[in-house]
Design an enzyme around this catalytic site. Structure first.
Site, PDB file in Angstrom:
ATOM      1  CB  CYS A 175      -1.046   0.019   1.033  1.00 26.03           C
ATOM      2  SG  CYS A 175      -2.437  -1.184   0.762  1.00 26.03           S
TER       3      CYS A 175
HETATM    4  C1  LIG Z   1      -5.910  -4.422   5.732  1.00 23.11           C
HETATM    5  C2  LIG Z   1      -6.503  -3.323   5.088  1.00 23.11           C
HETATM    6  N1  LIG Z   1      -7.148  -2.502   5.467  1.00 23.11           N
HETATM    7  C3  LIG Z   1      -7.602  -1.591   4.847  1.00 23.11           C
HETATM    8  C4  LIG Z   1      -7.256  -1.176   3.265  1.00 23.11           C
HETATM    9  C5  LIG Z   1      -7.804  -0.033   2.839  1.00 23.11           C
HETATM   10  O1  LIG Z   1      -8.920  -0.543   1.652  1.00 23.11           O
HETATM   11  P1  LIG Z   1      -9.222   0.264   0.434  1.00 23.11           P
HETATM   12  O2  LIG Z   1      -8.181   0.019  -0.553  1.00 23.11           O
HETATM   13  O3  LIG Z   1     -10.529  -0.177   0.150  1.00 23.11           O
HETATM   14  O4  LIG Z   1      -9.121   1.715   0.604  1.00 23.11           O
HETATM   15  C6  LIG Z   1      -6.454  -1.959   2.638  1.00 23.11           C
HETATM   16  C7  LIG Z   1      -6.123  -1.817   1.502  1.00 23.11           C
HETATM   17  O5  LIG Z   1      -5.463  -2.501   0.761  1.00 23.11           O
HETATM   18  C8  LIG Z   1      -5.957  -3.139   3.676  1.00 23.11           C
HETATM   19  O6  LIG Z   1      -4.951  -3.832   3.032  1.00 23.11           O
END
Ligand SMILES: Cc1ncc(COP(=O)(O)O)c(C=O)c1O
Length: 407
Positions: free
Chosen positions: A348
């Site tokens: 991320c």
């Molecule tokens: C564990 C976790 N929580 C939250 C998110 C955030 O989700 P989103 O990409 O839908 O914002 C991610 C994103 O990859 C994630 O891996």
């Protein structure tokens, strides 16, 4: 792939096979899911789901059906306790900021406890709330495999703790937390503390029974289950009070203003149907691919560290390895030239060349974290994809090691 890129690859003798393992950052949306969304753009339910006409009712209907399905798959009796947001990030922000905003002056405590390996959409809002409202954020350490030790958690949770957020499965290293033990410790130490879990990487991979586990809030995200990106959901138990940090016109969701993204919710619903239609078979199938990939690389490539646990406490779709004496970014590019798409460090935050906070938290050195590669699998992968990867990765690593400054 465009014709130009194809010609370029061909002229370099590069194979045409493609294997996409970057499901952490985002995945493709299968045809069935796309087909489930399309009518809601222009054929039916394209109206505002709060408006009283046929096209509005059709929109409302699919939003409710999606809530019912999500509730059923999570052991939640009241589908109204599900709030759709426009991402998992928003759901996490609503949980953390929304709860702290509402309860900041109620004398319920000033301490927010989160694990050191949470997604940044938990850690950053918690820190933001501490700046805004004077909460104290405490990061609970994890062991070398990424587990929060419930016995250690005991020392972090106390009567001053207002909120605890610990994810069910880590998004980078696949650790499945002993969530029941964790919740038991939180609730027995401070029954008034609210427990949130980010289940974005657990949903559809491990069975979850929200009410049996006594979870107060839980997050999921559409694109983590081959649904569309841009849709997420938060479960909030009736007696947990939130104030939305987002202000605007309310629609179906009383906690998240703005018109619901109905086509994406319809797609999310379809993805849930697919992921839960043959749960055990699918998870086992992916687990076998995971084990083949992991063992195959460890057998073929020297100096590789496994990040996260091995065996049943590792989620079925996660392979995270550190290739020593290799720069992970360079390996992602090298593999991409051979049609294998992975991410390095923190998926991320991979455009930021900072080592992943998750890998540092489990004790990896900077260079070990930088040499990490994350492969995320799903039931759309085939055995031949793994064979091709096992054929390609050792050569790519060897080539990079030959030209590495760490030789
Ligand atoms: C564990 C976790 N929580 C939250 C998110 C955030 O989700 P989103 O990409 O839908 O914002 C991610 C994103 O990859 C994630 O891996």
């Amino acid at each position: 792939m465009s014709r130009k890129v194809k010609e370029l690859l061909e002229s370099h003798g590069i194979p045409q096979k493609e294997v996409y393992f970057d499901l952490e950052n985002s995945g493709f949306v299968p045809d069935e899911v796309v087909e489930a969304m399309i009518p809601y753009f222009n054929k039916k339910g394209f109206g505002h789901p709060s408006i009283t006409h046929r096209v509005g009712w059709e929109a409302l209907e699919v939003v409710y059906e999606a809530k019912e399905l999500v509730a059923k798959t999570l052991g939640i009796r009241n589908p109204e306790n599900i709030v759709f947001t426009h991402s998992g990030t928003e759901a996490n922000n609503l949980a953390i900021l929304g709860f702290l905003l509402k309860n900041r002056d109620k004398g319920r405590g000033k301490k927010v406890v989160v694990s050191a390996i949470e997604h940044l959409s938990i850690i950053f809002p918690a820190r933001f709330a501490s700046e805004l409202f004077g909460f104290k954020v405490v990061l609970v350490p994890v062991d070398r495999e990424g587990f929060v030790d419930p016995e250690i958690l005991k020392y972090y949770v106390d009567k001053d703790t207002i909120l605890v957020s610990i994810q069910m499965v880590n998004h980078e290293i696949g650790t499945i937390q002993r969530i029941k033990d964790i919740i038991d410790i939180v609730k027995s130490t401070n029954p008034d503390a609210v427990f949130h879990t980010d289940a974005a990487d657990a949903y559809s991979w491990i069975p979850i029974d929200v009410e049996k586990l006594d979870i107060d809030m839980l997050t999921i995200s559409g694109h983590k289950i081959h649904g569309p990106r841009g849709v997420g959901a938060l479960y909030v138990r009736e007696d947990v009070e939130l104030e939305s940090p987002l202000k605007g016109q309310l629609s179906v969701e009383k906690l998240w203003p703005g018109v619901e993204n109905v086509p994406l919710i319809a797609g999310f619903k379809k993805a849930v149907e697919i992921m839960f239609s043959n749960f055990d078979y699918r998870v086992n199938y992916v687990k076998n691919l995971r084990d083949k990939l992991m063992k195959g690389i460890l057998d073929r490539v020297p100096e590789v560290l496994v990040n996260g646990p091995m065996g049943d406490m590792r989620v079925a779709n996660n392979v995270n390895l550190s290739f020593l004496r290799v720069e992970g970014e360079a390996l992602t590019v090298e593999l991409s030239l051979h049609g294998i798409y992975v991410s390095s460090g923190s998926a991320c935050s991979s455009r930021v060349l900072e080592p992943s906070h998750v890998l540092l938290a489990i004790g990896r050195k900077h260079e070990e974290a930088h040499g990490s590669i994350l492969f995320k699998l799903s039931h759309y992968h085939r055995e031949e994809d793994i064979d091709y990867t096992l054929d390609t990765v050792p050569k790519a690593v060897e080539r990079l090691r030959k030209i590495s400054a760490w030789r």
